[in-house]
Design an enzyme around this catalytic site. Structure first.
Site, mmCIF file in Angstrom:
data_model
loop_
_atom_site.group_PDB
_atom_site.id
_atom_site.type_symbol
_atom_site.label_atom_id
_atom_site.label_comp_id
_atom_site.label_asym_id
_atom_site.label_seq_id
_atom_site.Cartn_x
_atom_site.Cartn_y
_atom_site.Cartn_z
ATOM 1 N N HIS A 1 -1.966 8.115 -5.774
ATOM 2 C CA HIS A 1 -1.212 7.459 -6.556
ATOM 3 C C HIS A 1 -2.627 6.671 -7.933
ATOM 4 O O HIS A 1 -3.336 6.604 -7.945
ATOM 5 C CB HIS A 1 -0.479 6.038 -6.200
ATOM 6 C CG HIS A 1 0.327 6.930 -5.098
ATOM 7 N ND1 HIS A 1 0.720 5.552 -4.077
ATOM 8 C CD2 HIS A 1 0.790 8.199 -4.948
ATOM 9 C CE1 HIS A 1 1.575 6.058 -2.814
ATOM 10 N NE2 HIS A 1 1.678 7.897 -3.093
ATOM 11 N N LYS B 1 -7.894 -1.614 -8.850
ATOM 12 C CA LYS B 1 -7.373 -1.547 -8.133
ATOM 13 C C LYS B 1 -9.101 -2.402 -6.981
ATOM 14 O O LYS B 1 -9.967 -1.708 -6.734
ATOM 15 C CB LYS B 1 -7.391 -0.816 -6.807
ATOM 16 C CG LYS B 1 -5.903 -0.817 -7.656
ATOM 17 C CD LYS B 1 -5.321 1.101 -6.393
ATOM 18 C CE LYS B 1 -3.711 0.890 -7.090
ATOM 19 N NZ LYS B 1 -3.092 2.288 -6.404
ATOM 20 N N TYR C 1 -4.688 -4.738 -1.772
ATOM 21 C CA TYR C 1 -5.527 -3.999 -2.792
ATOM 22 C C TYR C 1 -4.725 -5.927 -4.126
ATOM 23 O O TYR C 1 -3.706 -5.936 -4.177
ATOM 24 C CB TYR C 1 -5.206 -3.786 -3.364
ATOM 25 C CG TYR C 1 -3.515 -2.338 -3.360
ATOM 26 C CD1 TYR C 1 -3.471 -2.242 -4.992
ATOM 27 C CD2 TYR C 1 -3.072 -2.156 -2.072
ATOM 28 C CE1 TYR C 1 -2.051 -1.441 -4.074
ATOM 29 C CE2 TYR C 1 -2.181 -1.641 -2.287
ATOM 30 C CZ TYR C 1 -1.636 -1.088 -3.085
ATOM 31 O OH TYR C 1 0.118 -0.999 -3.141
ATOM 32 N N ASP D 1 4.666 11.317 -1.862
ATOM 33 C CA ASP D 1 3.649 12.219 -2.432
ATOM 34 C C ASP D 1 3.757 13.712 -1.422
ATOM 35 O O ASP D 1 2.649 14.228 -1.559
ATOM 36 C CB ASP D 1 2.253 11.238 -0.467
ATOM 37 C CG ASP D 1 2.292 9.680 -1.209
ATOM 38 O OD1 ASP D 1 3.089 9.842 -2.204
ATOM 39 O OD2 ASP D 1 2.266 8.720 -0.311
#
Length: 180
Positions: A62, A71, A131, A167
């Site tokens: 992503h 991140k 995250y 996905d």
């Protein structure tokens, strides 16, 4: 905290200093000032996310084409194979990936600045994944890179992971929107 370099200089692994004794352990999992010094950046984090996934779940790859997110990721239960793919067309490492195993045992963190696609595969029975992000989630700008794109040559240790519909429908790199 110690920096461990990767094959792409902007991606780094952070190894915290762990204080352990017979009672257990303690470590500072995040310090903004130290993070900025170690990564030679000035990013501020605006959102924390926490996911739990079962074994063989693959989430990703992503990214947000606008409002790109840096991140800082880590695992607090279980183990994952974490992957970052450079989507910055002007980068000498465009289209290259770094793969890192993150686990509750190694307590490592992985820093991905904006401009990378990100995903992970759960290796343990389950995993809890945390995250921090440098920008807010913007679903209208979210894109998905095909997890098994042959041009990426990623060595996932599984042929048939558990994937979301999103996905499964990721685009190969040669068709994906990328950063300049």
């Amino acid at each position: 905290m110690q920096i461990i370099p990767t094959s792409i200089p902007d991606l780094v692994i952070l190894q915290p200093k762990i204080f352990s004794d017979q009672r257990g352990f303690f470590y500072e999992s995040f310090n903004q000032k130290l993070f900025n010094q170690l990564t030679n950046t000035n990013y501020q984090f605006v959102q924390d996310n926490h996911s739990c996934s079962q074994q063989n779940v693959l989430r990703g790859l992503h990214y947000q084409i606008q409002q790109p997110q840096g991140k800082l990721v880590r695992v607090i239960a279980g183990a994952v194979l974490d992957v970052a793919v450079d989507l910055r067309r002007s980068s000498p490492s465009f289209g290259q990936a770094v793969t890192v195993e993150l686990s509750v045992e190694n307590r490592q963190m992985f820093w991905l600045p904006p401009g990378f696609a990100h995903g992970f595969l759960v290796l343990s029975k389950s995993a809890e994944f945390l995250y921090k992000t440098t920008d807010y989630y913007a679903p209208e700008f979210e894109r998905t890179l095909l997890w098994n794109d042959p041009d990426l040559n990623l060595n996932w240790p599984i042929a048939q992971p558990l994937l979301s519909t999103k996905d499964q429908q990721g685009l190969p790199l040669h068709q994906a929107e990328v950063y300049e």
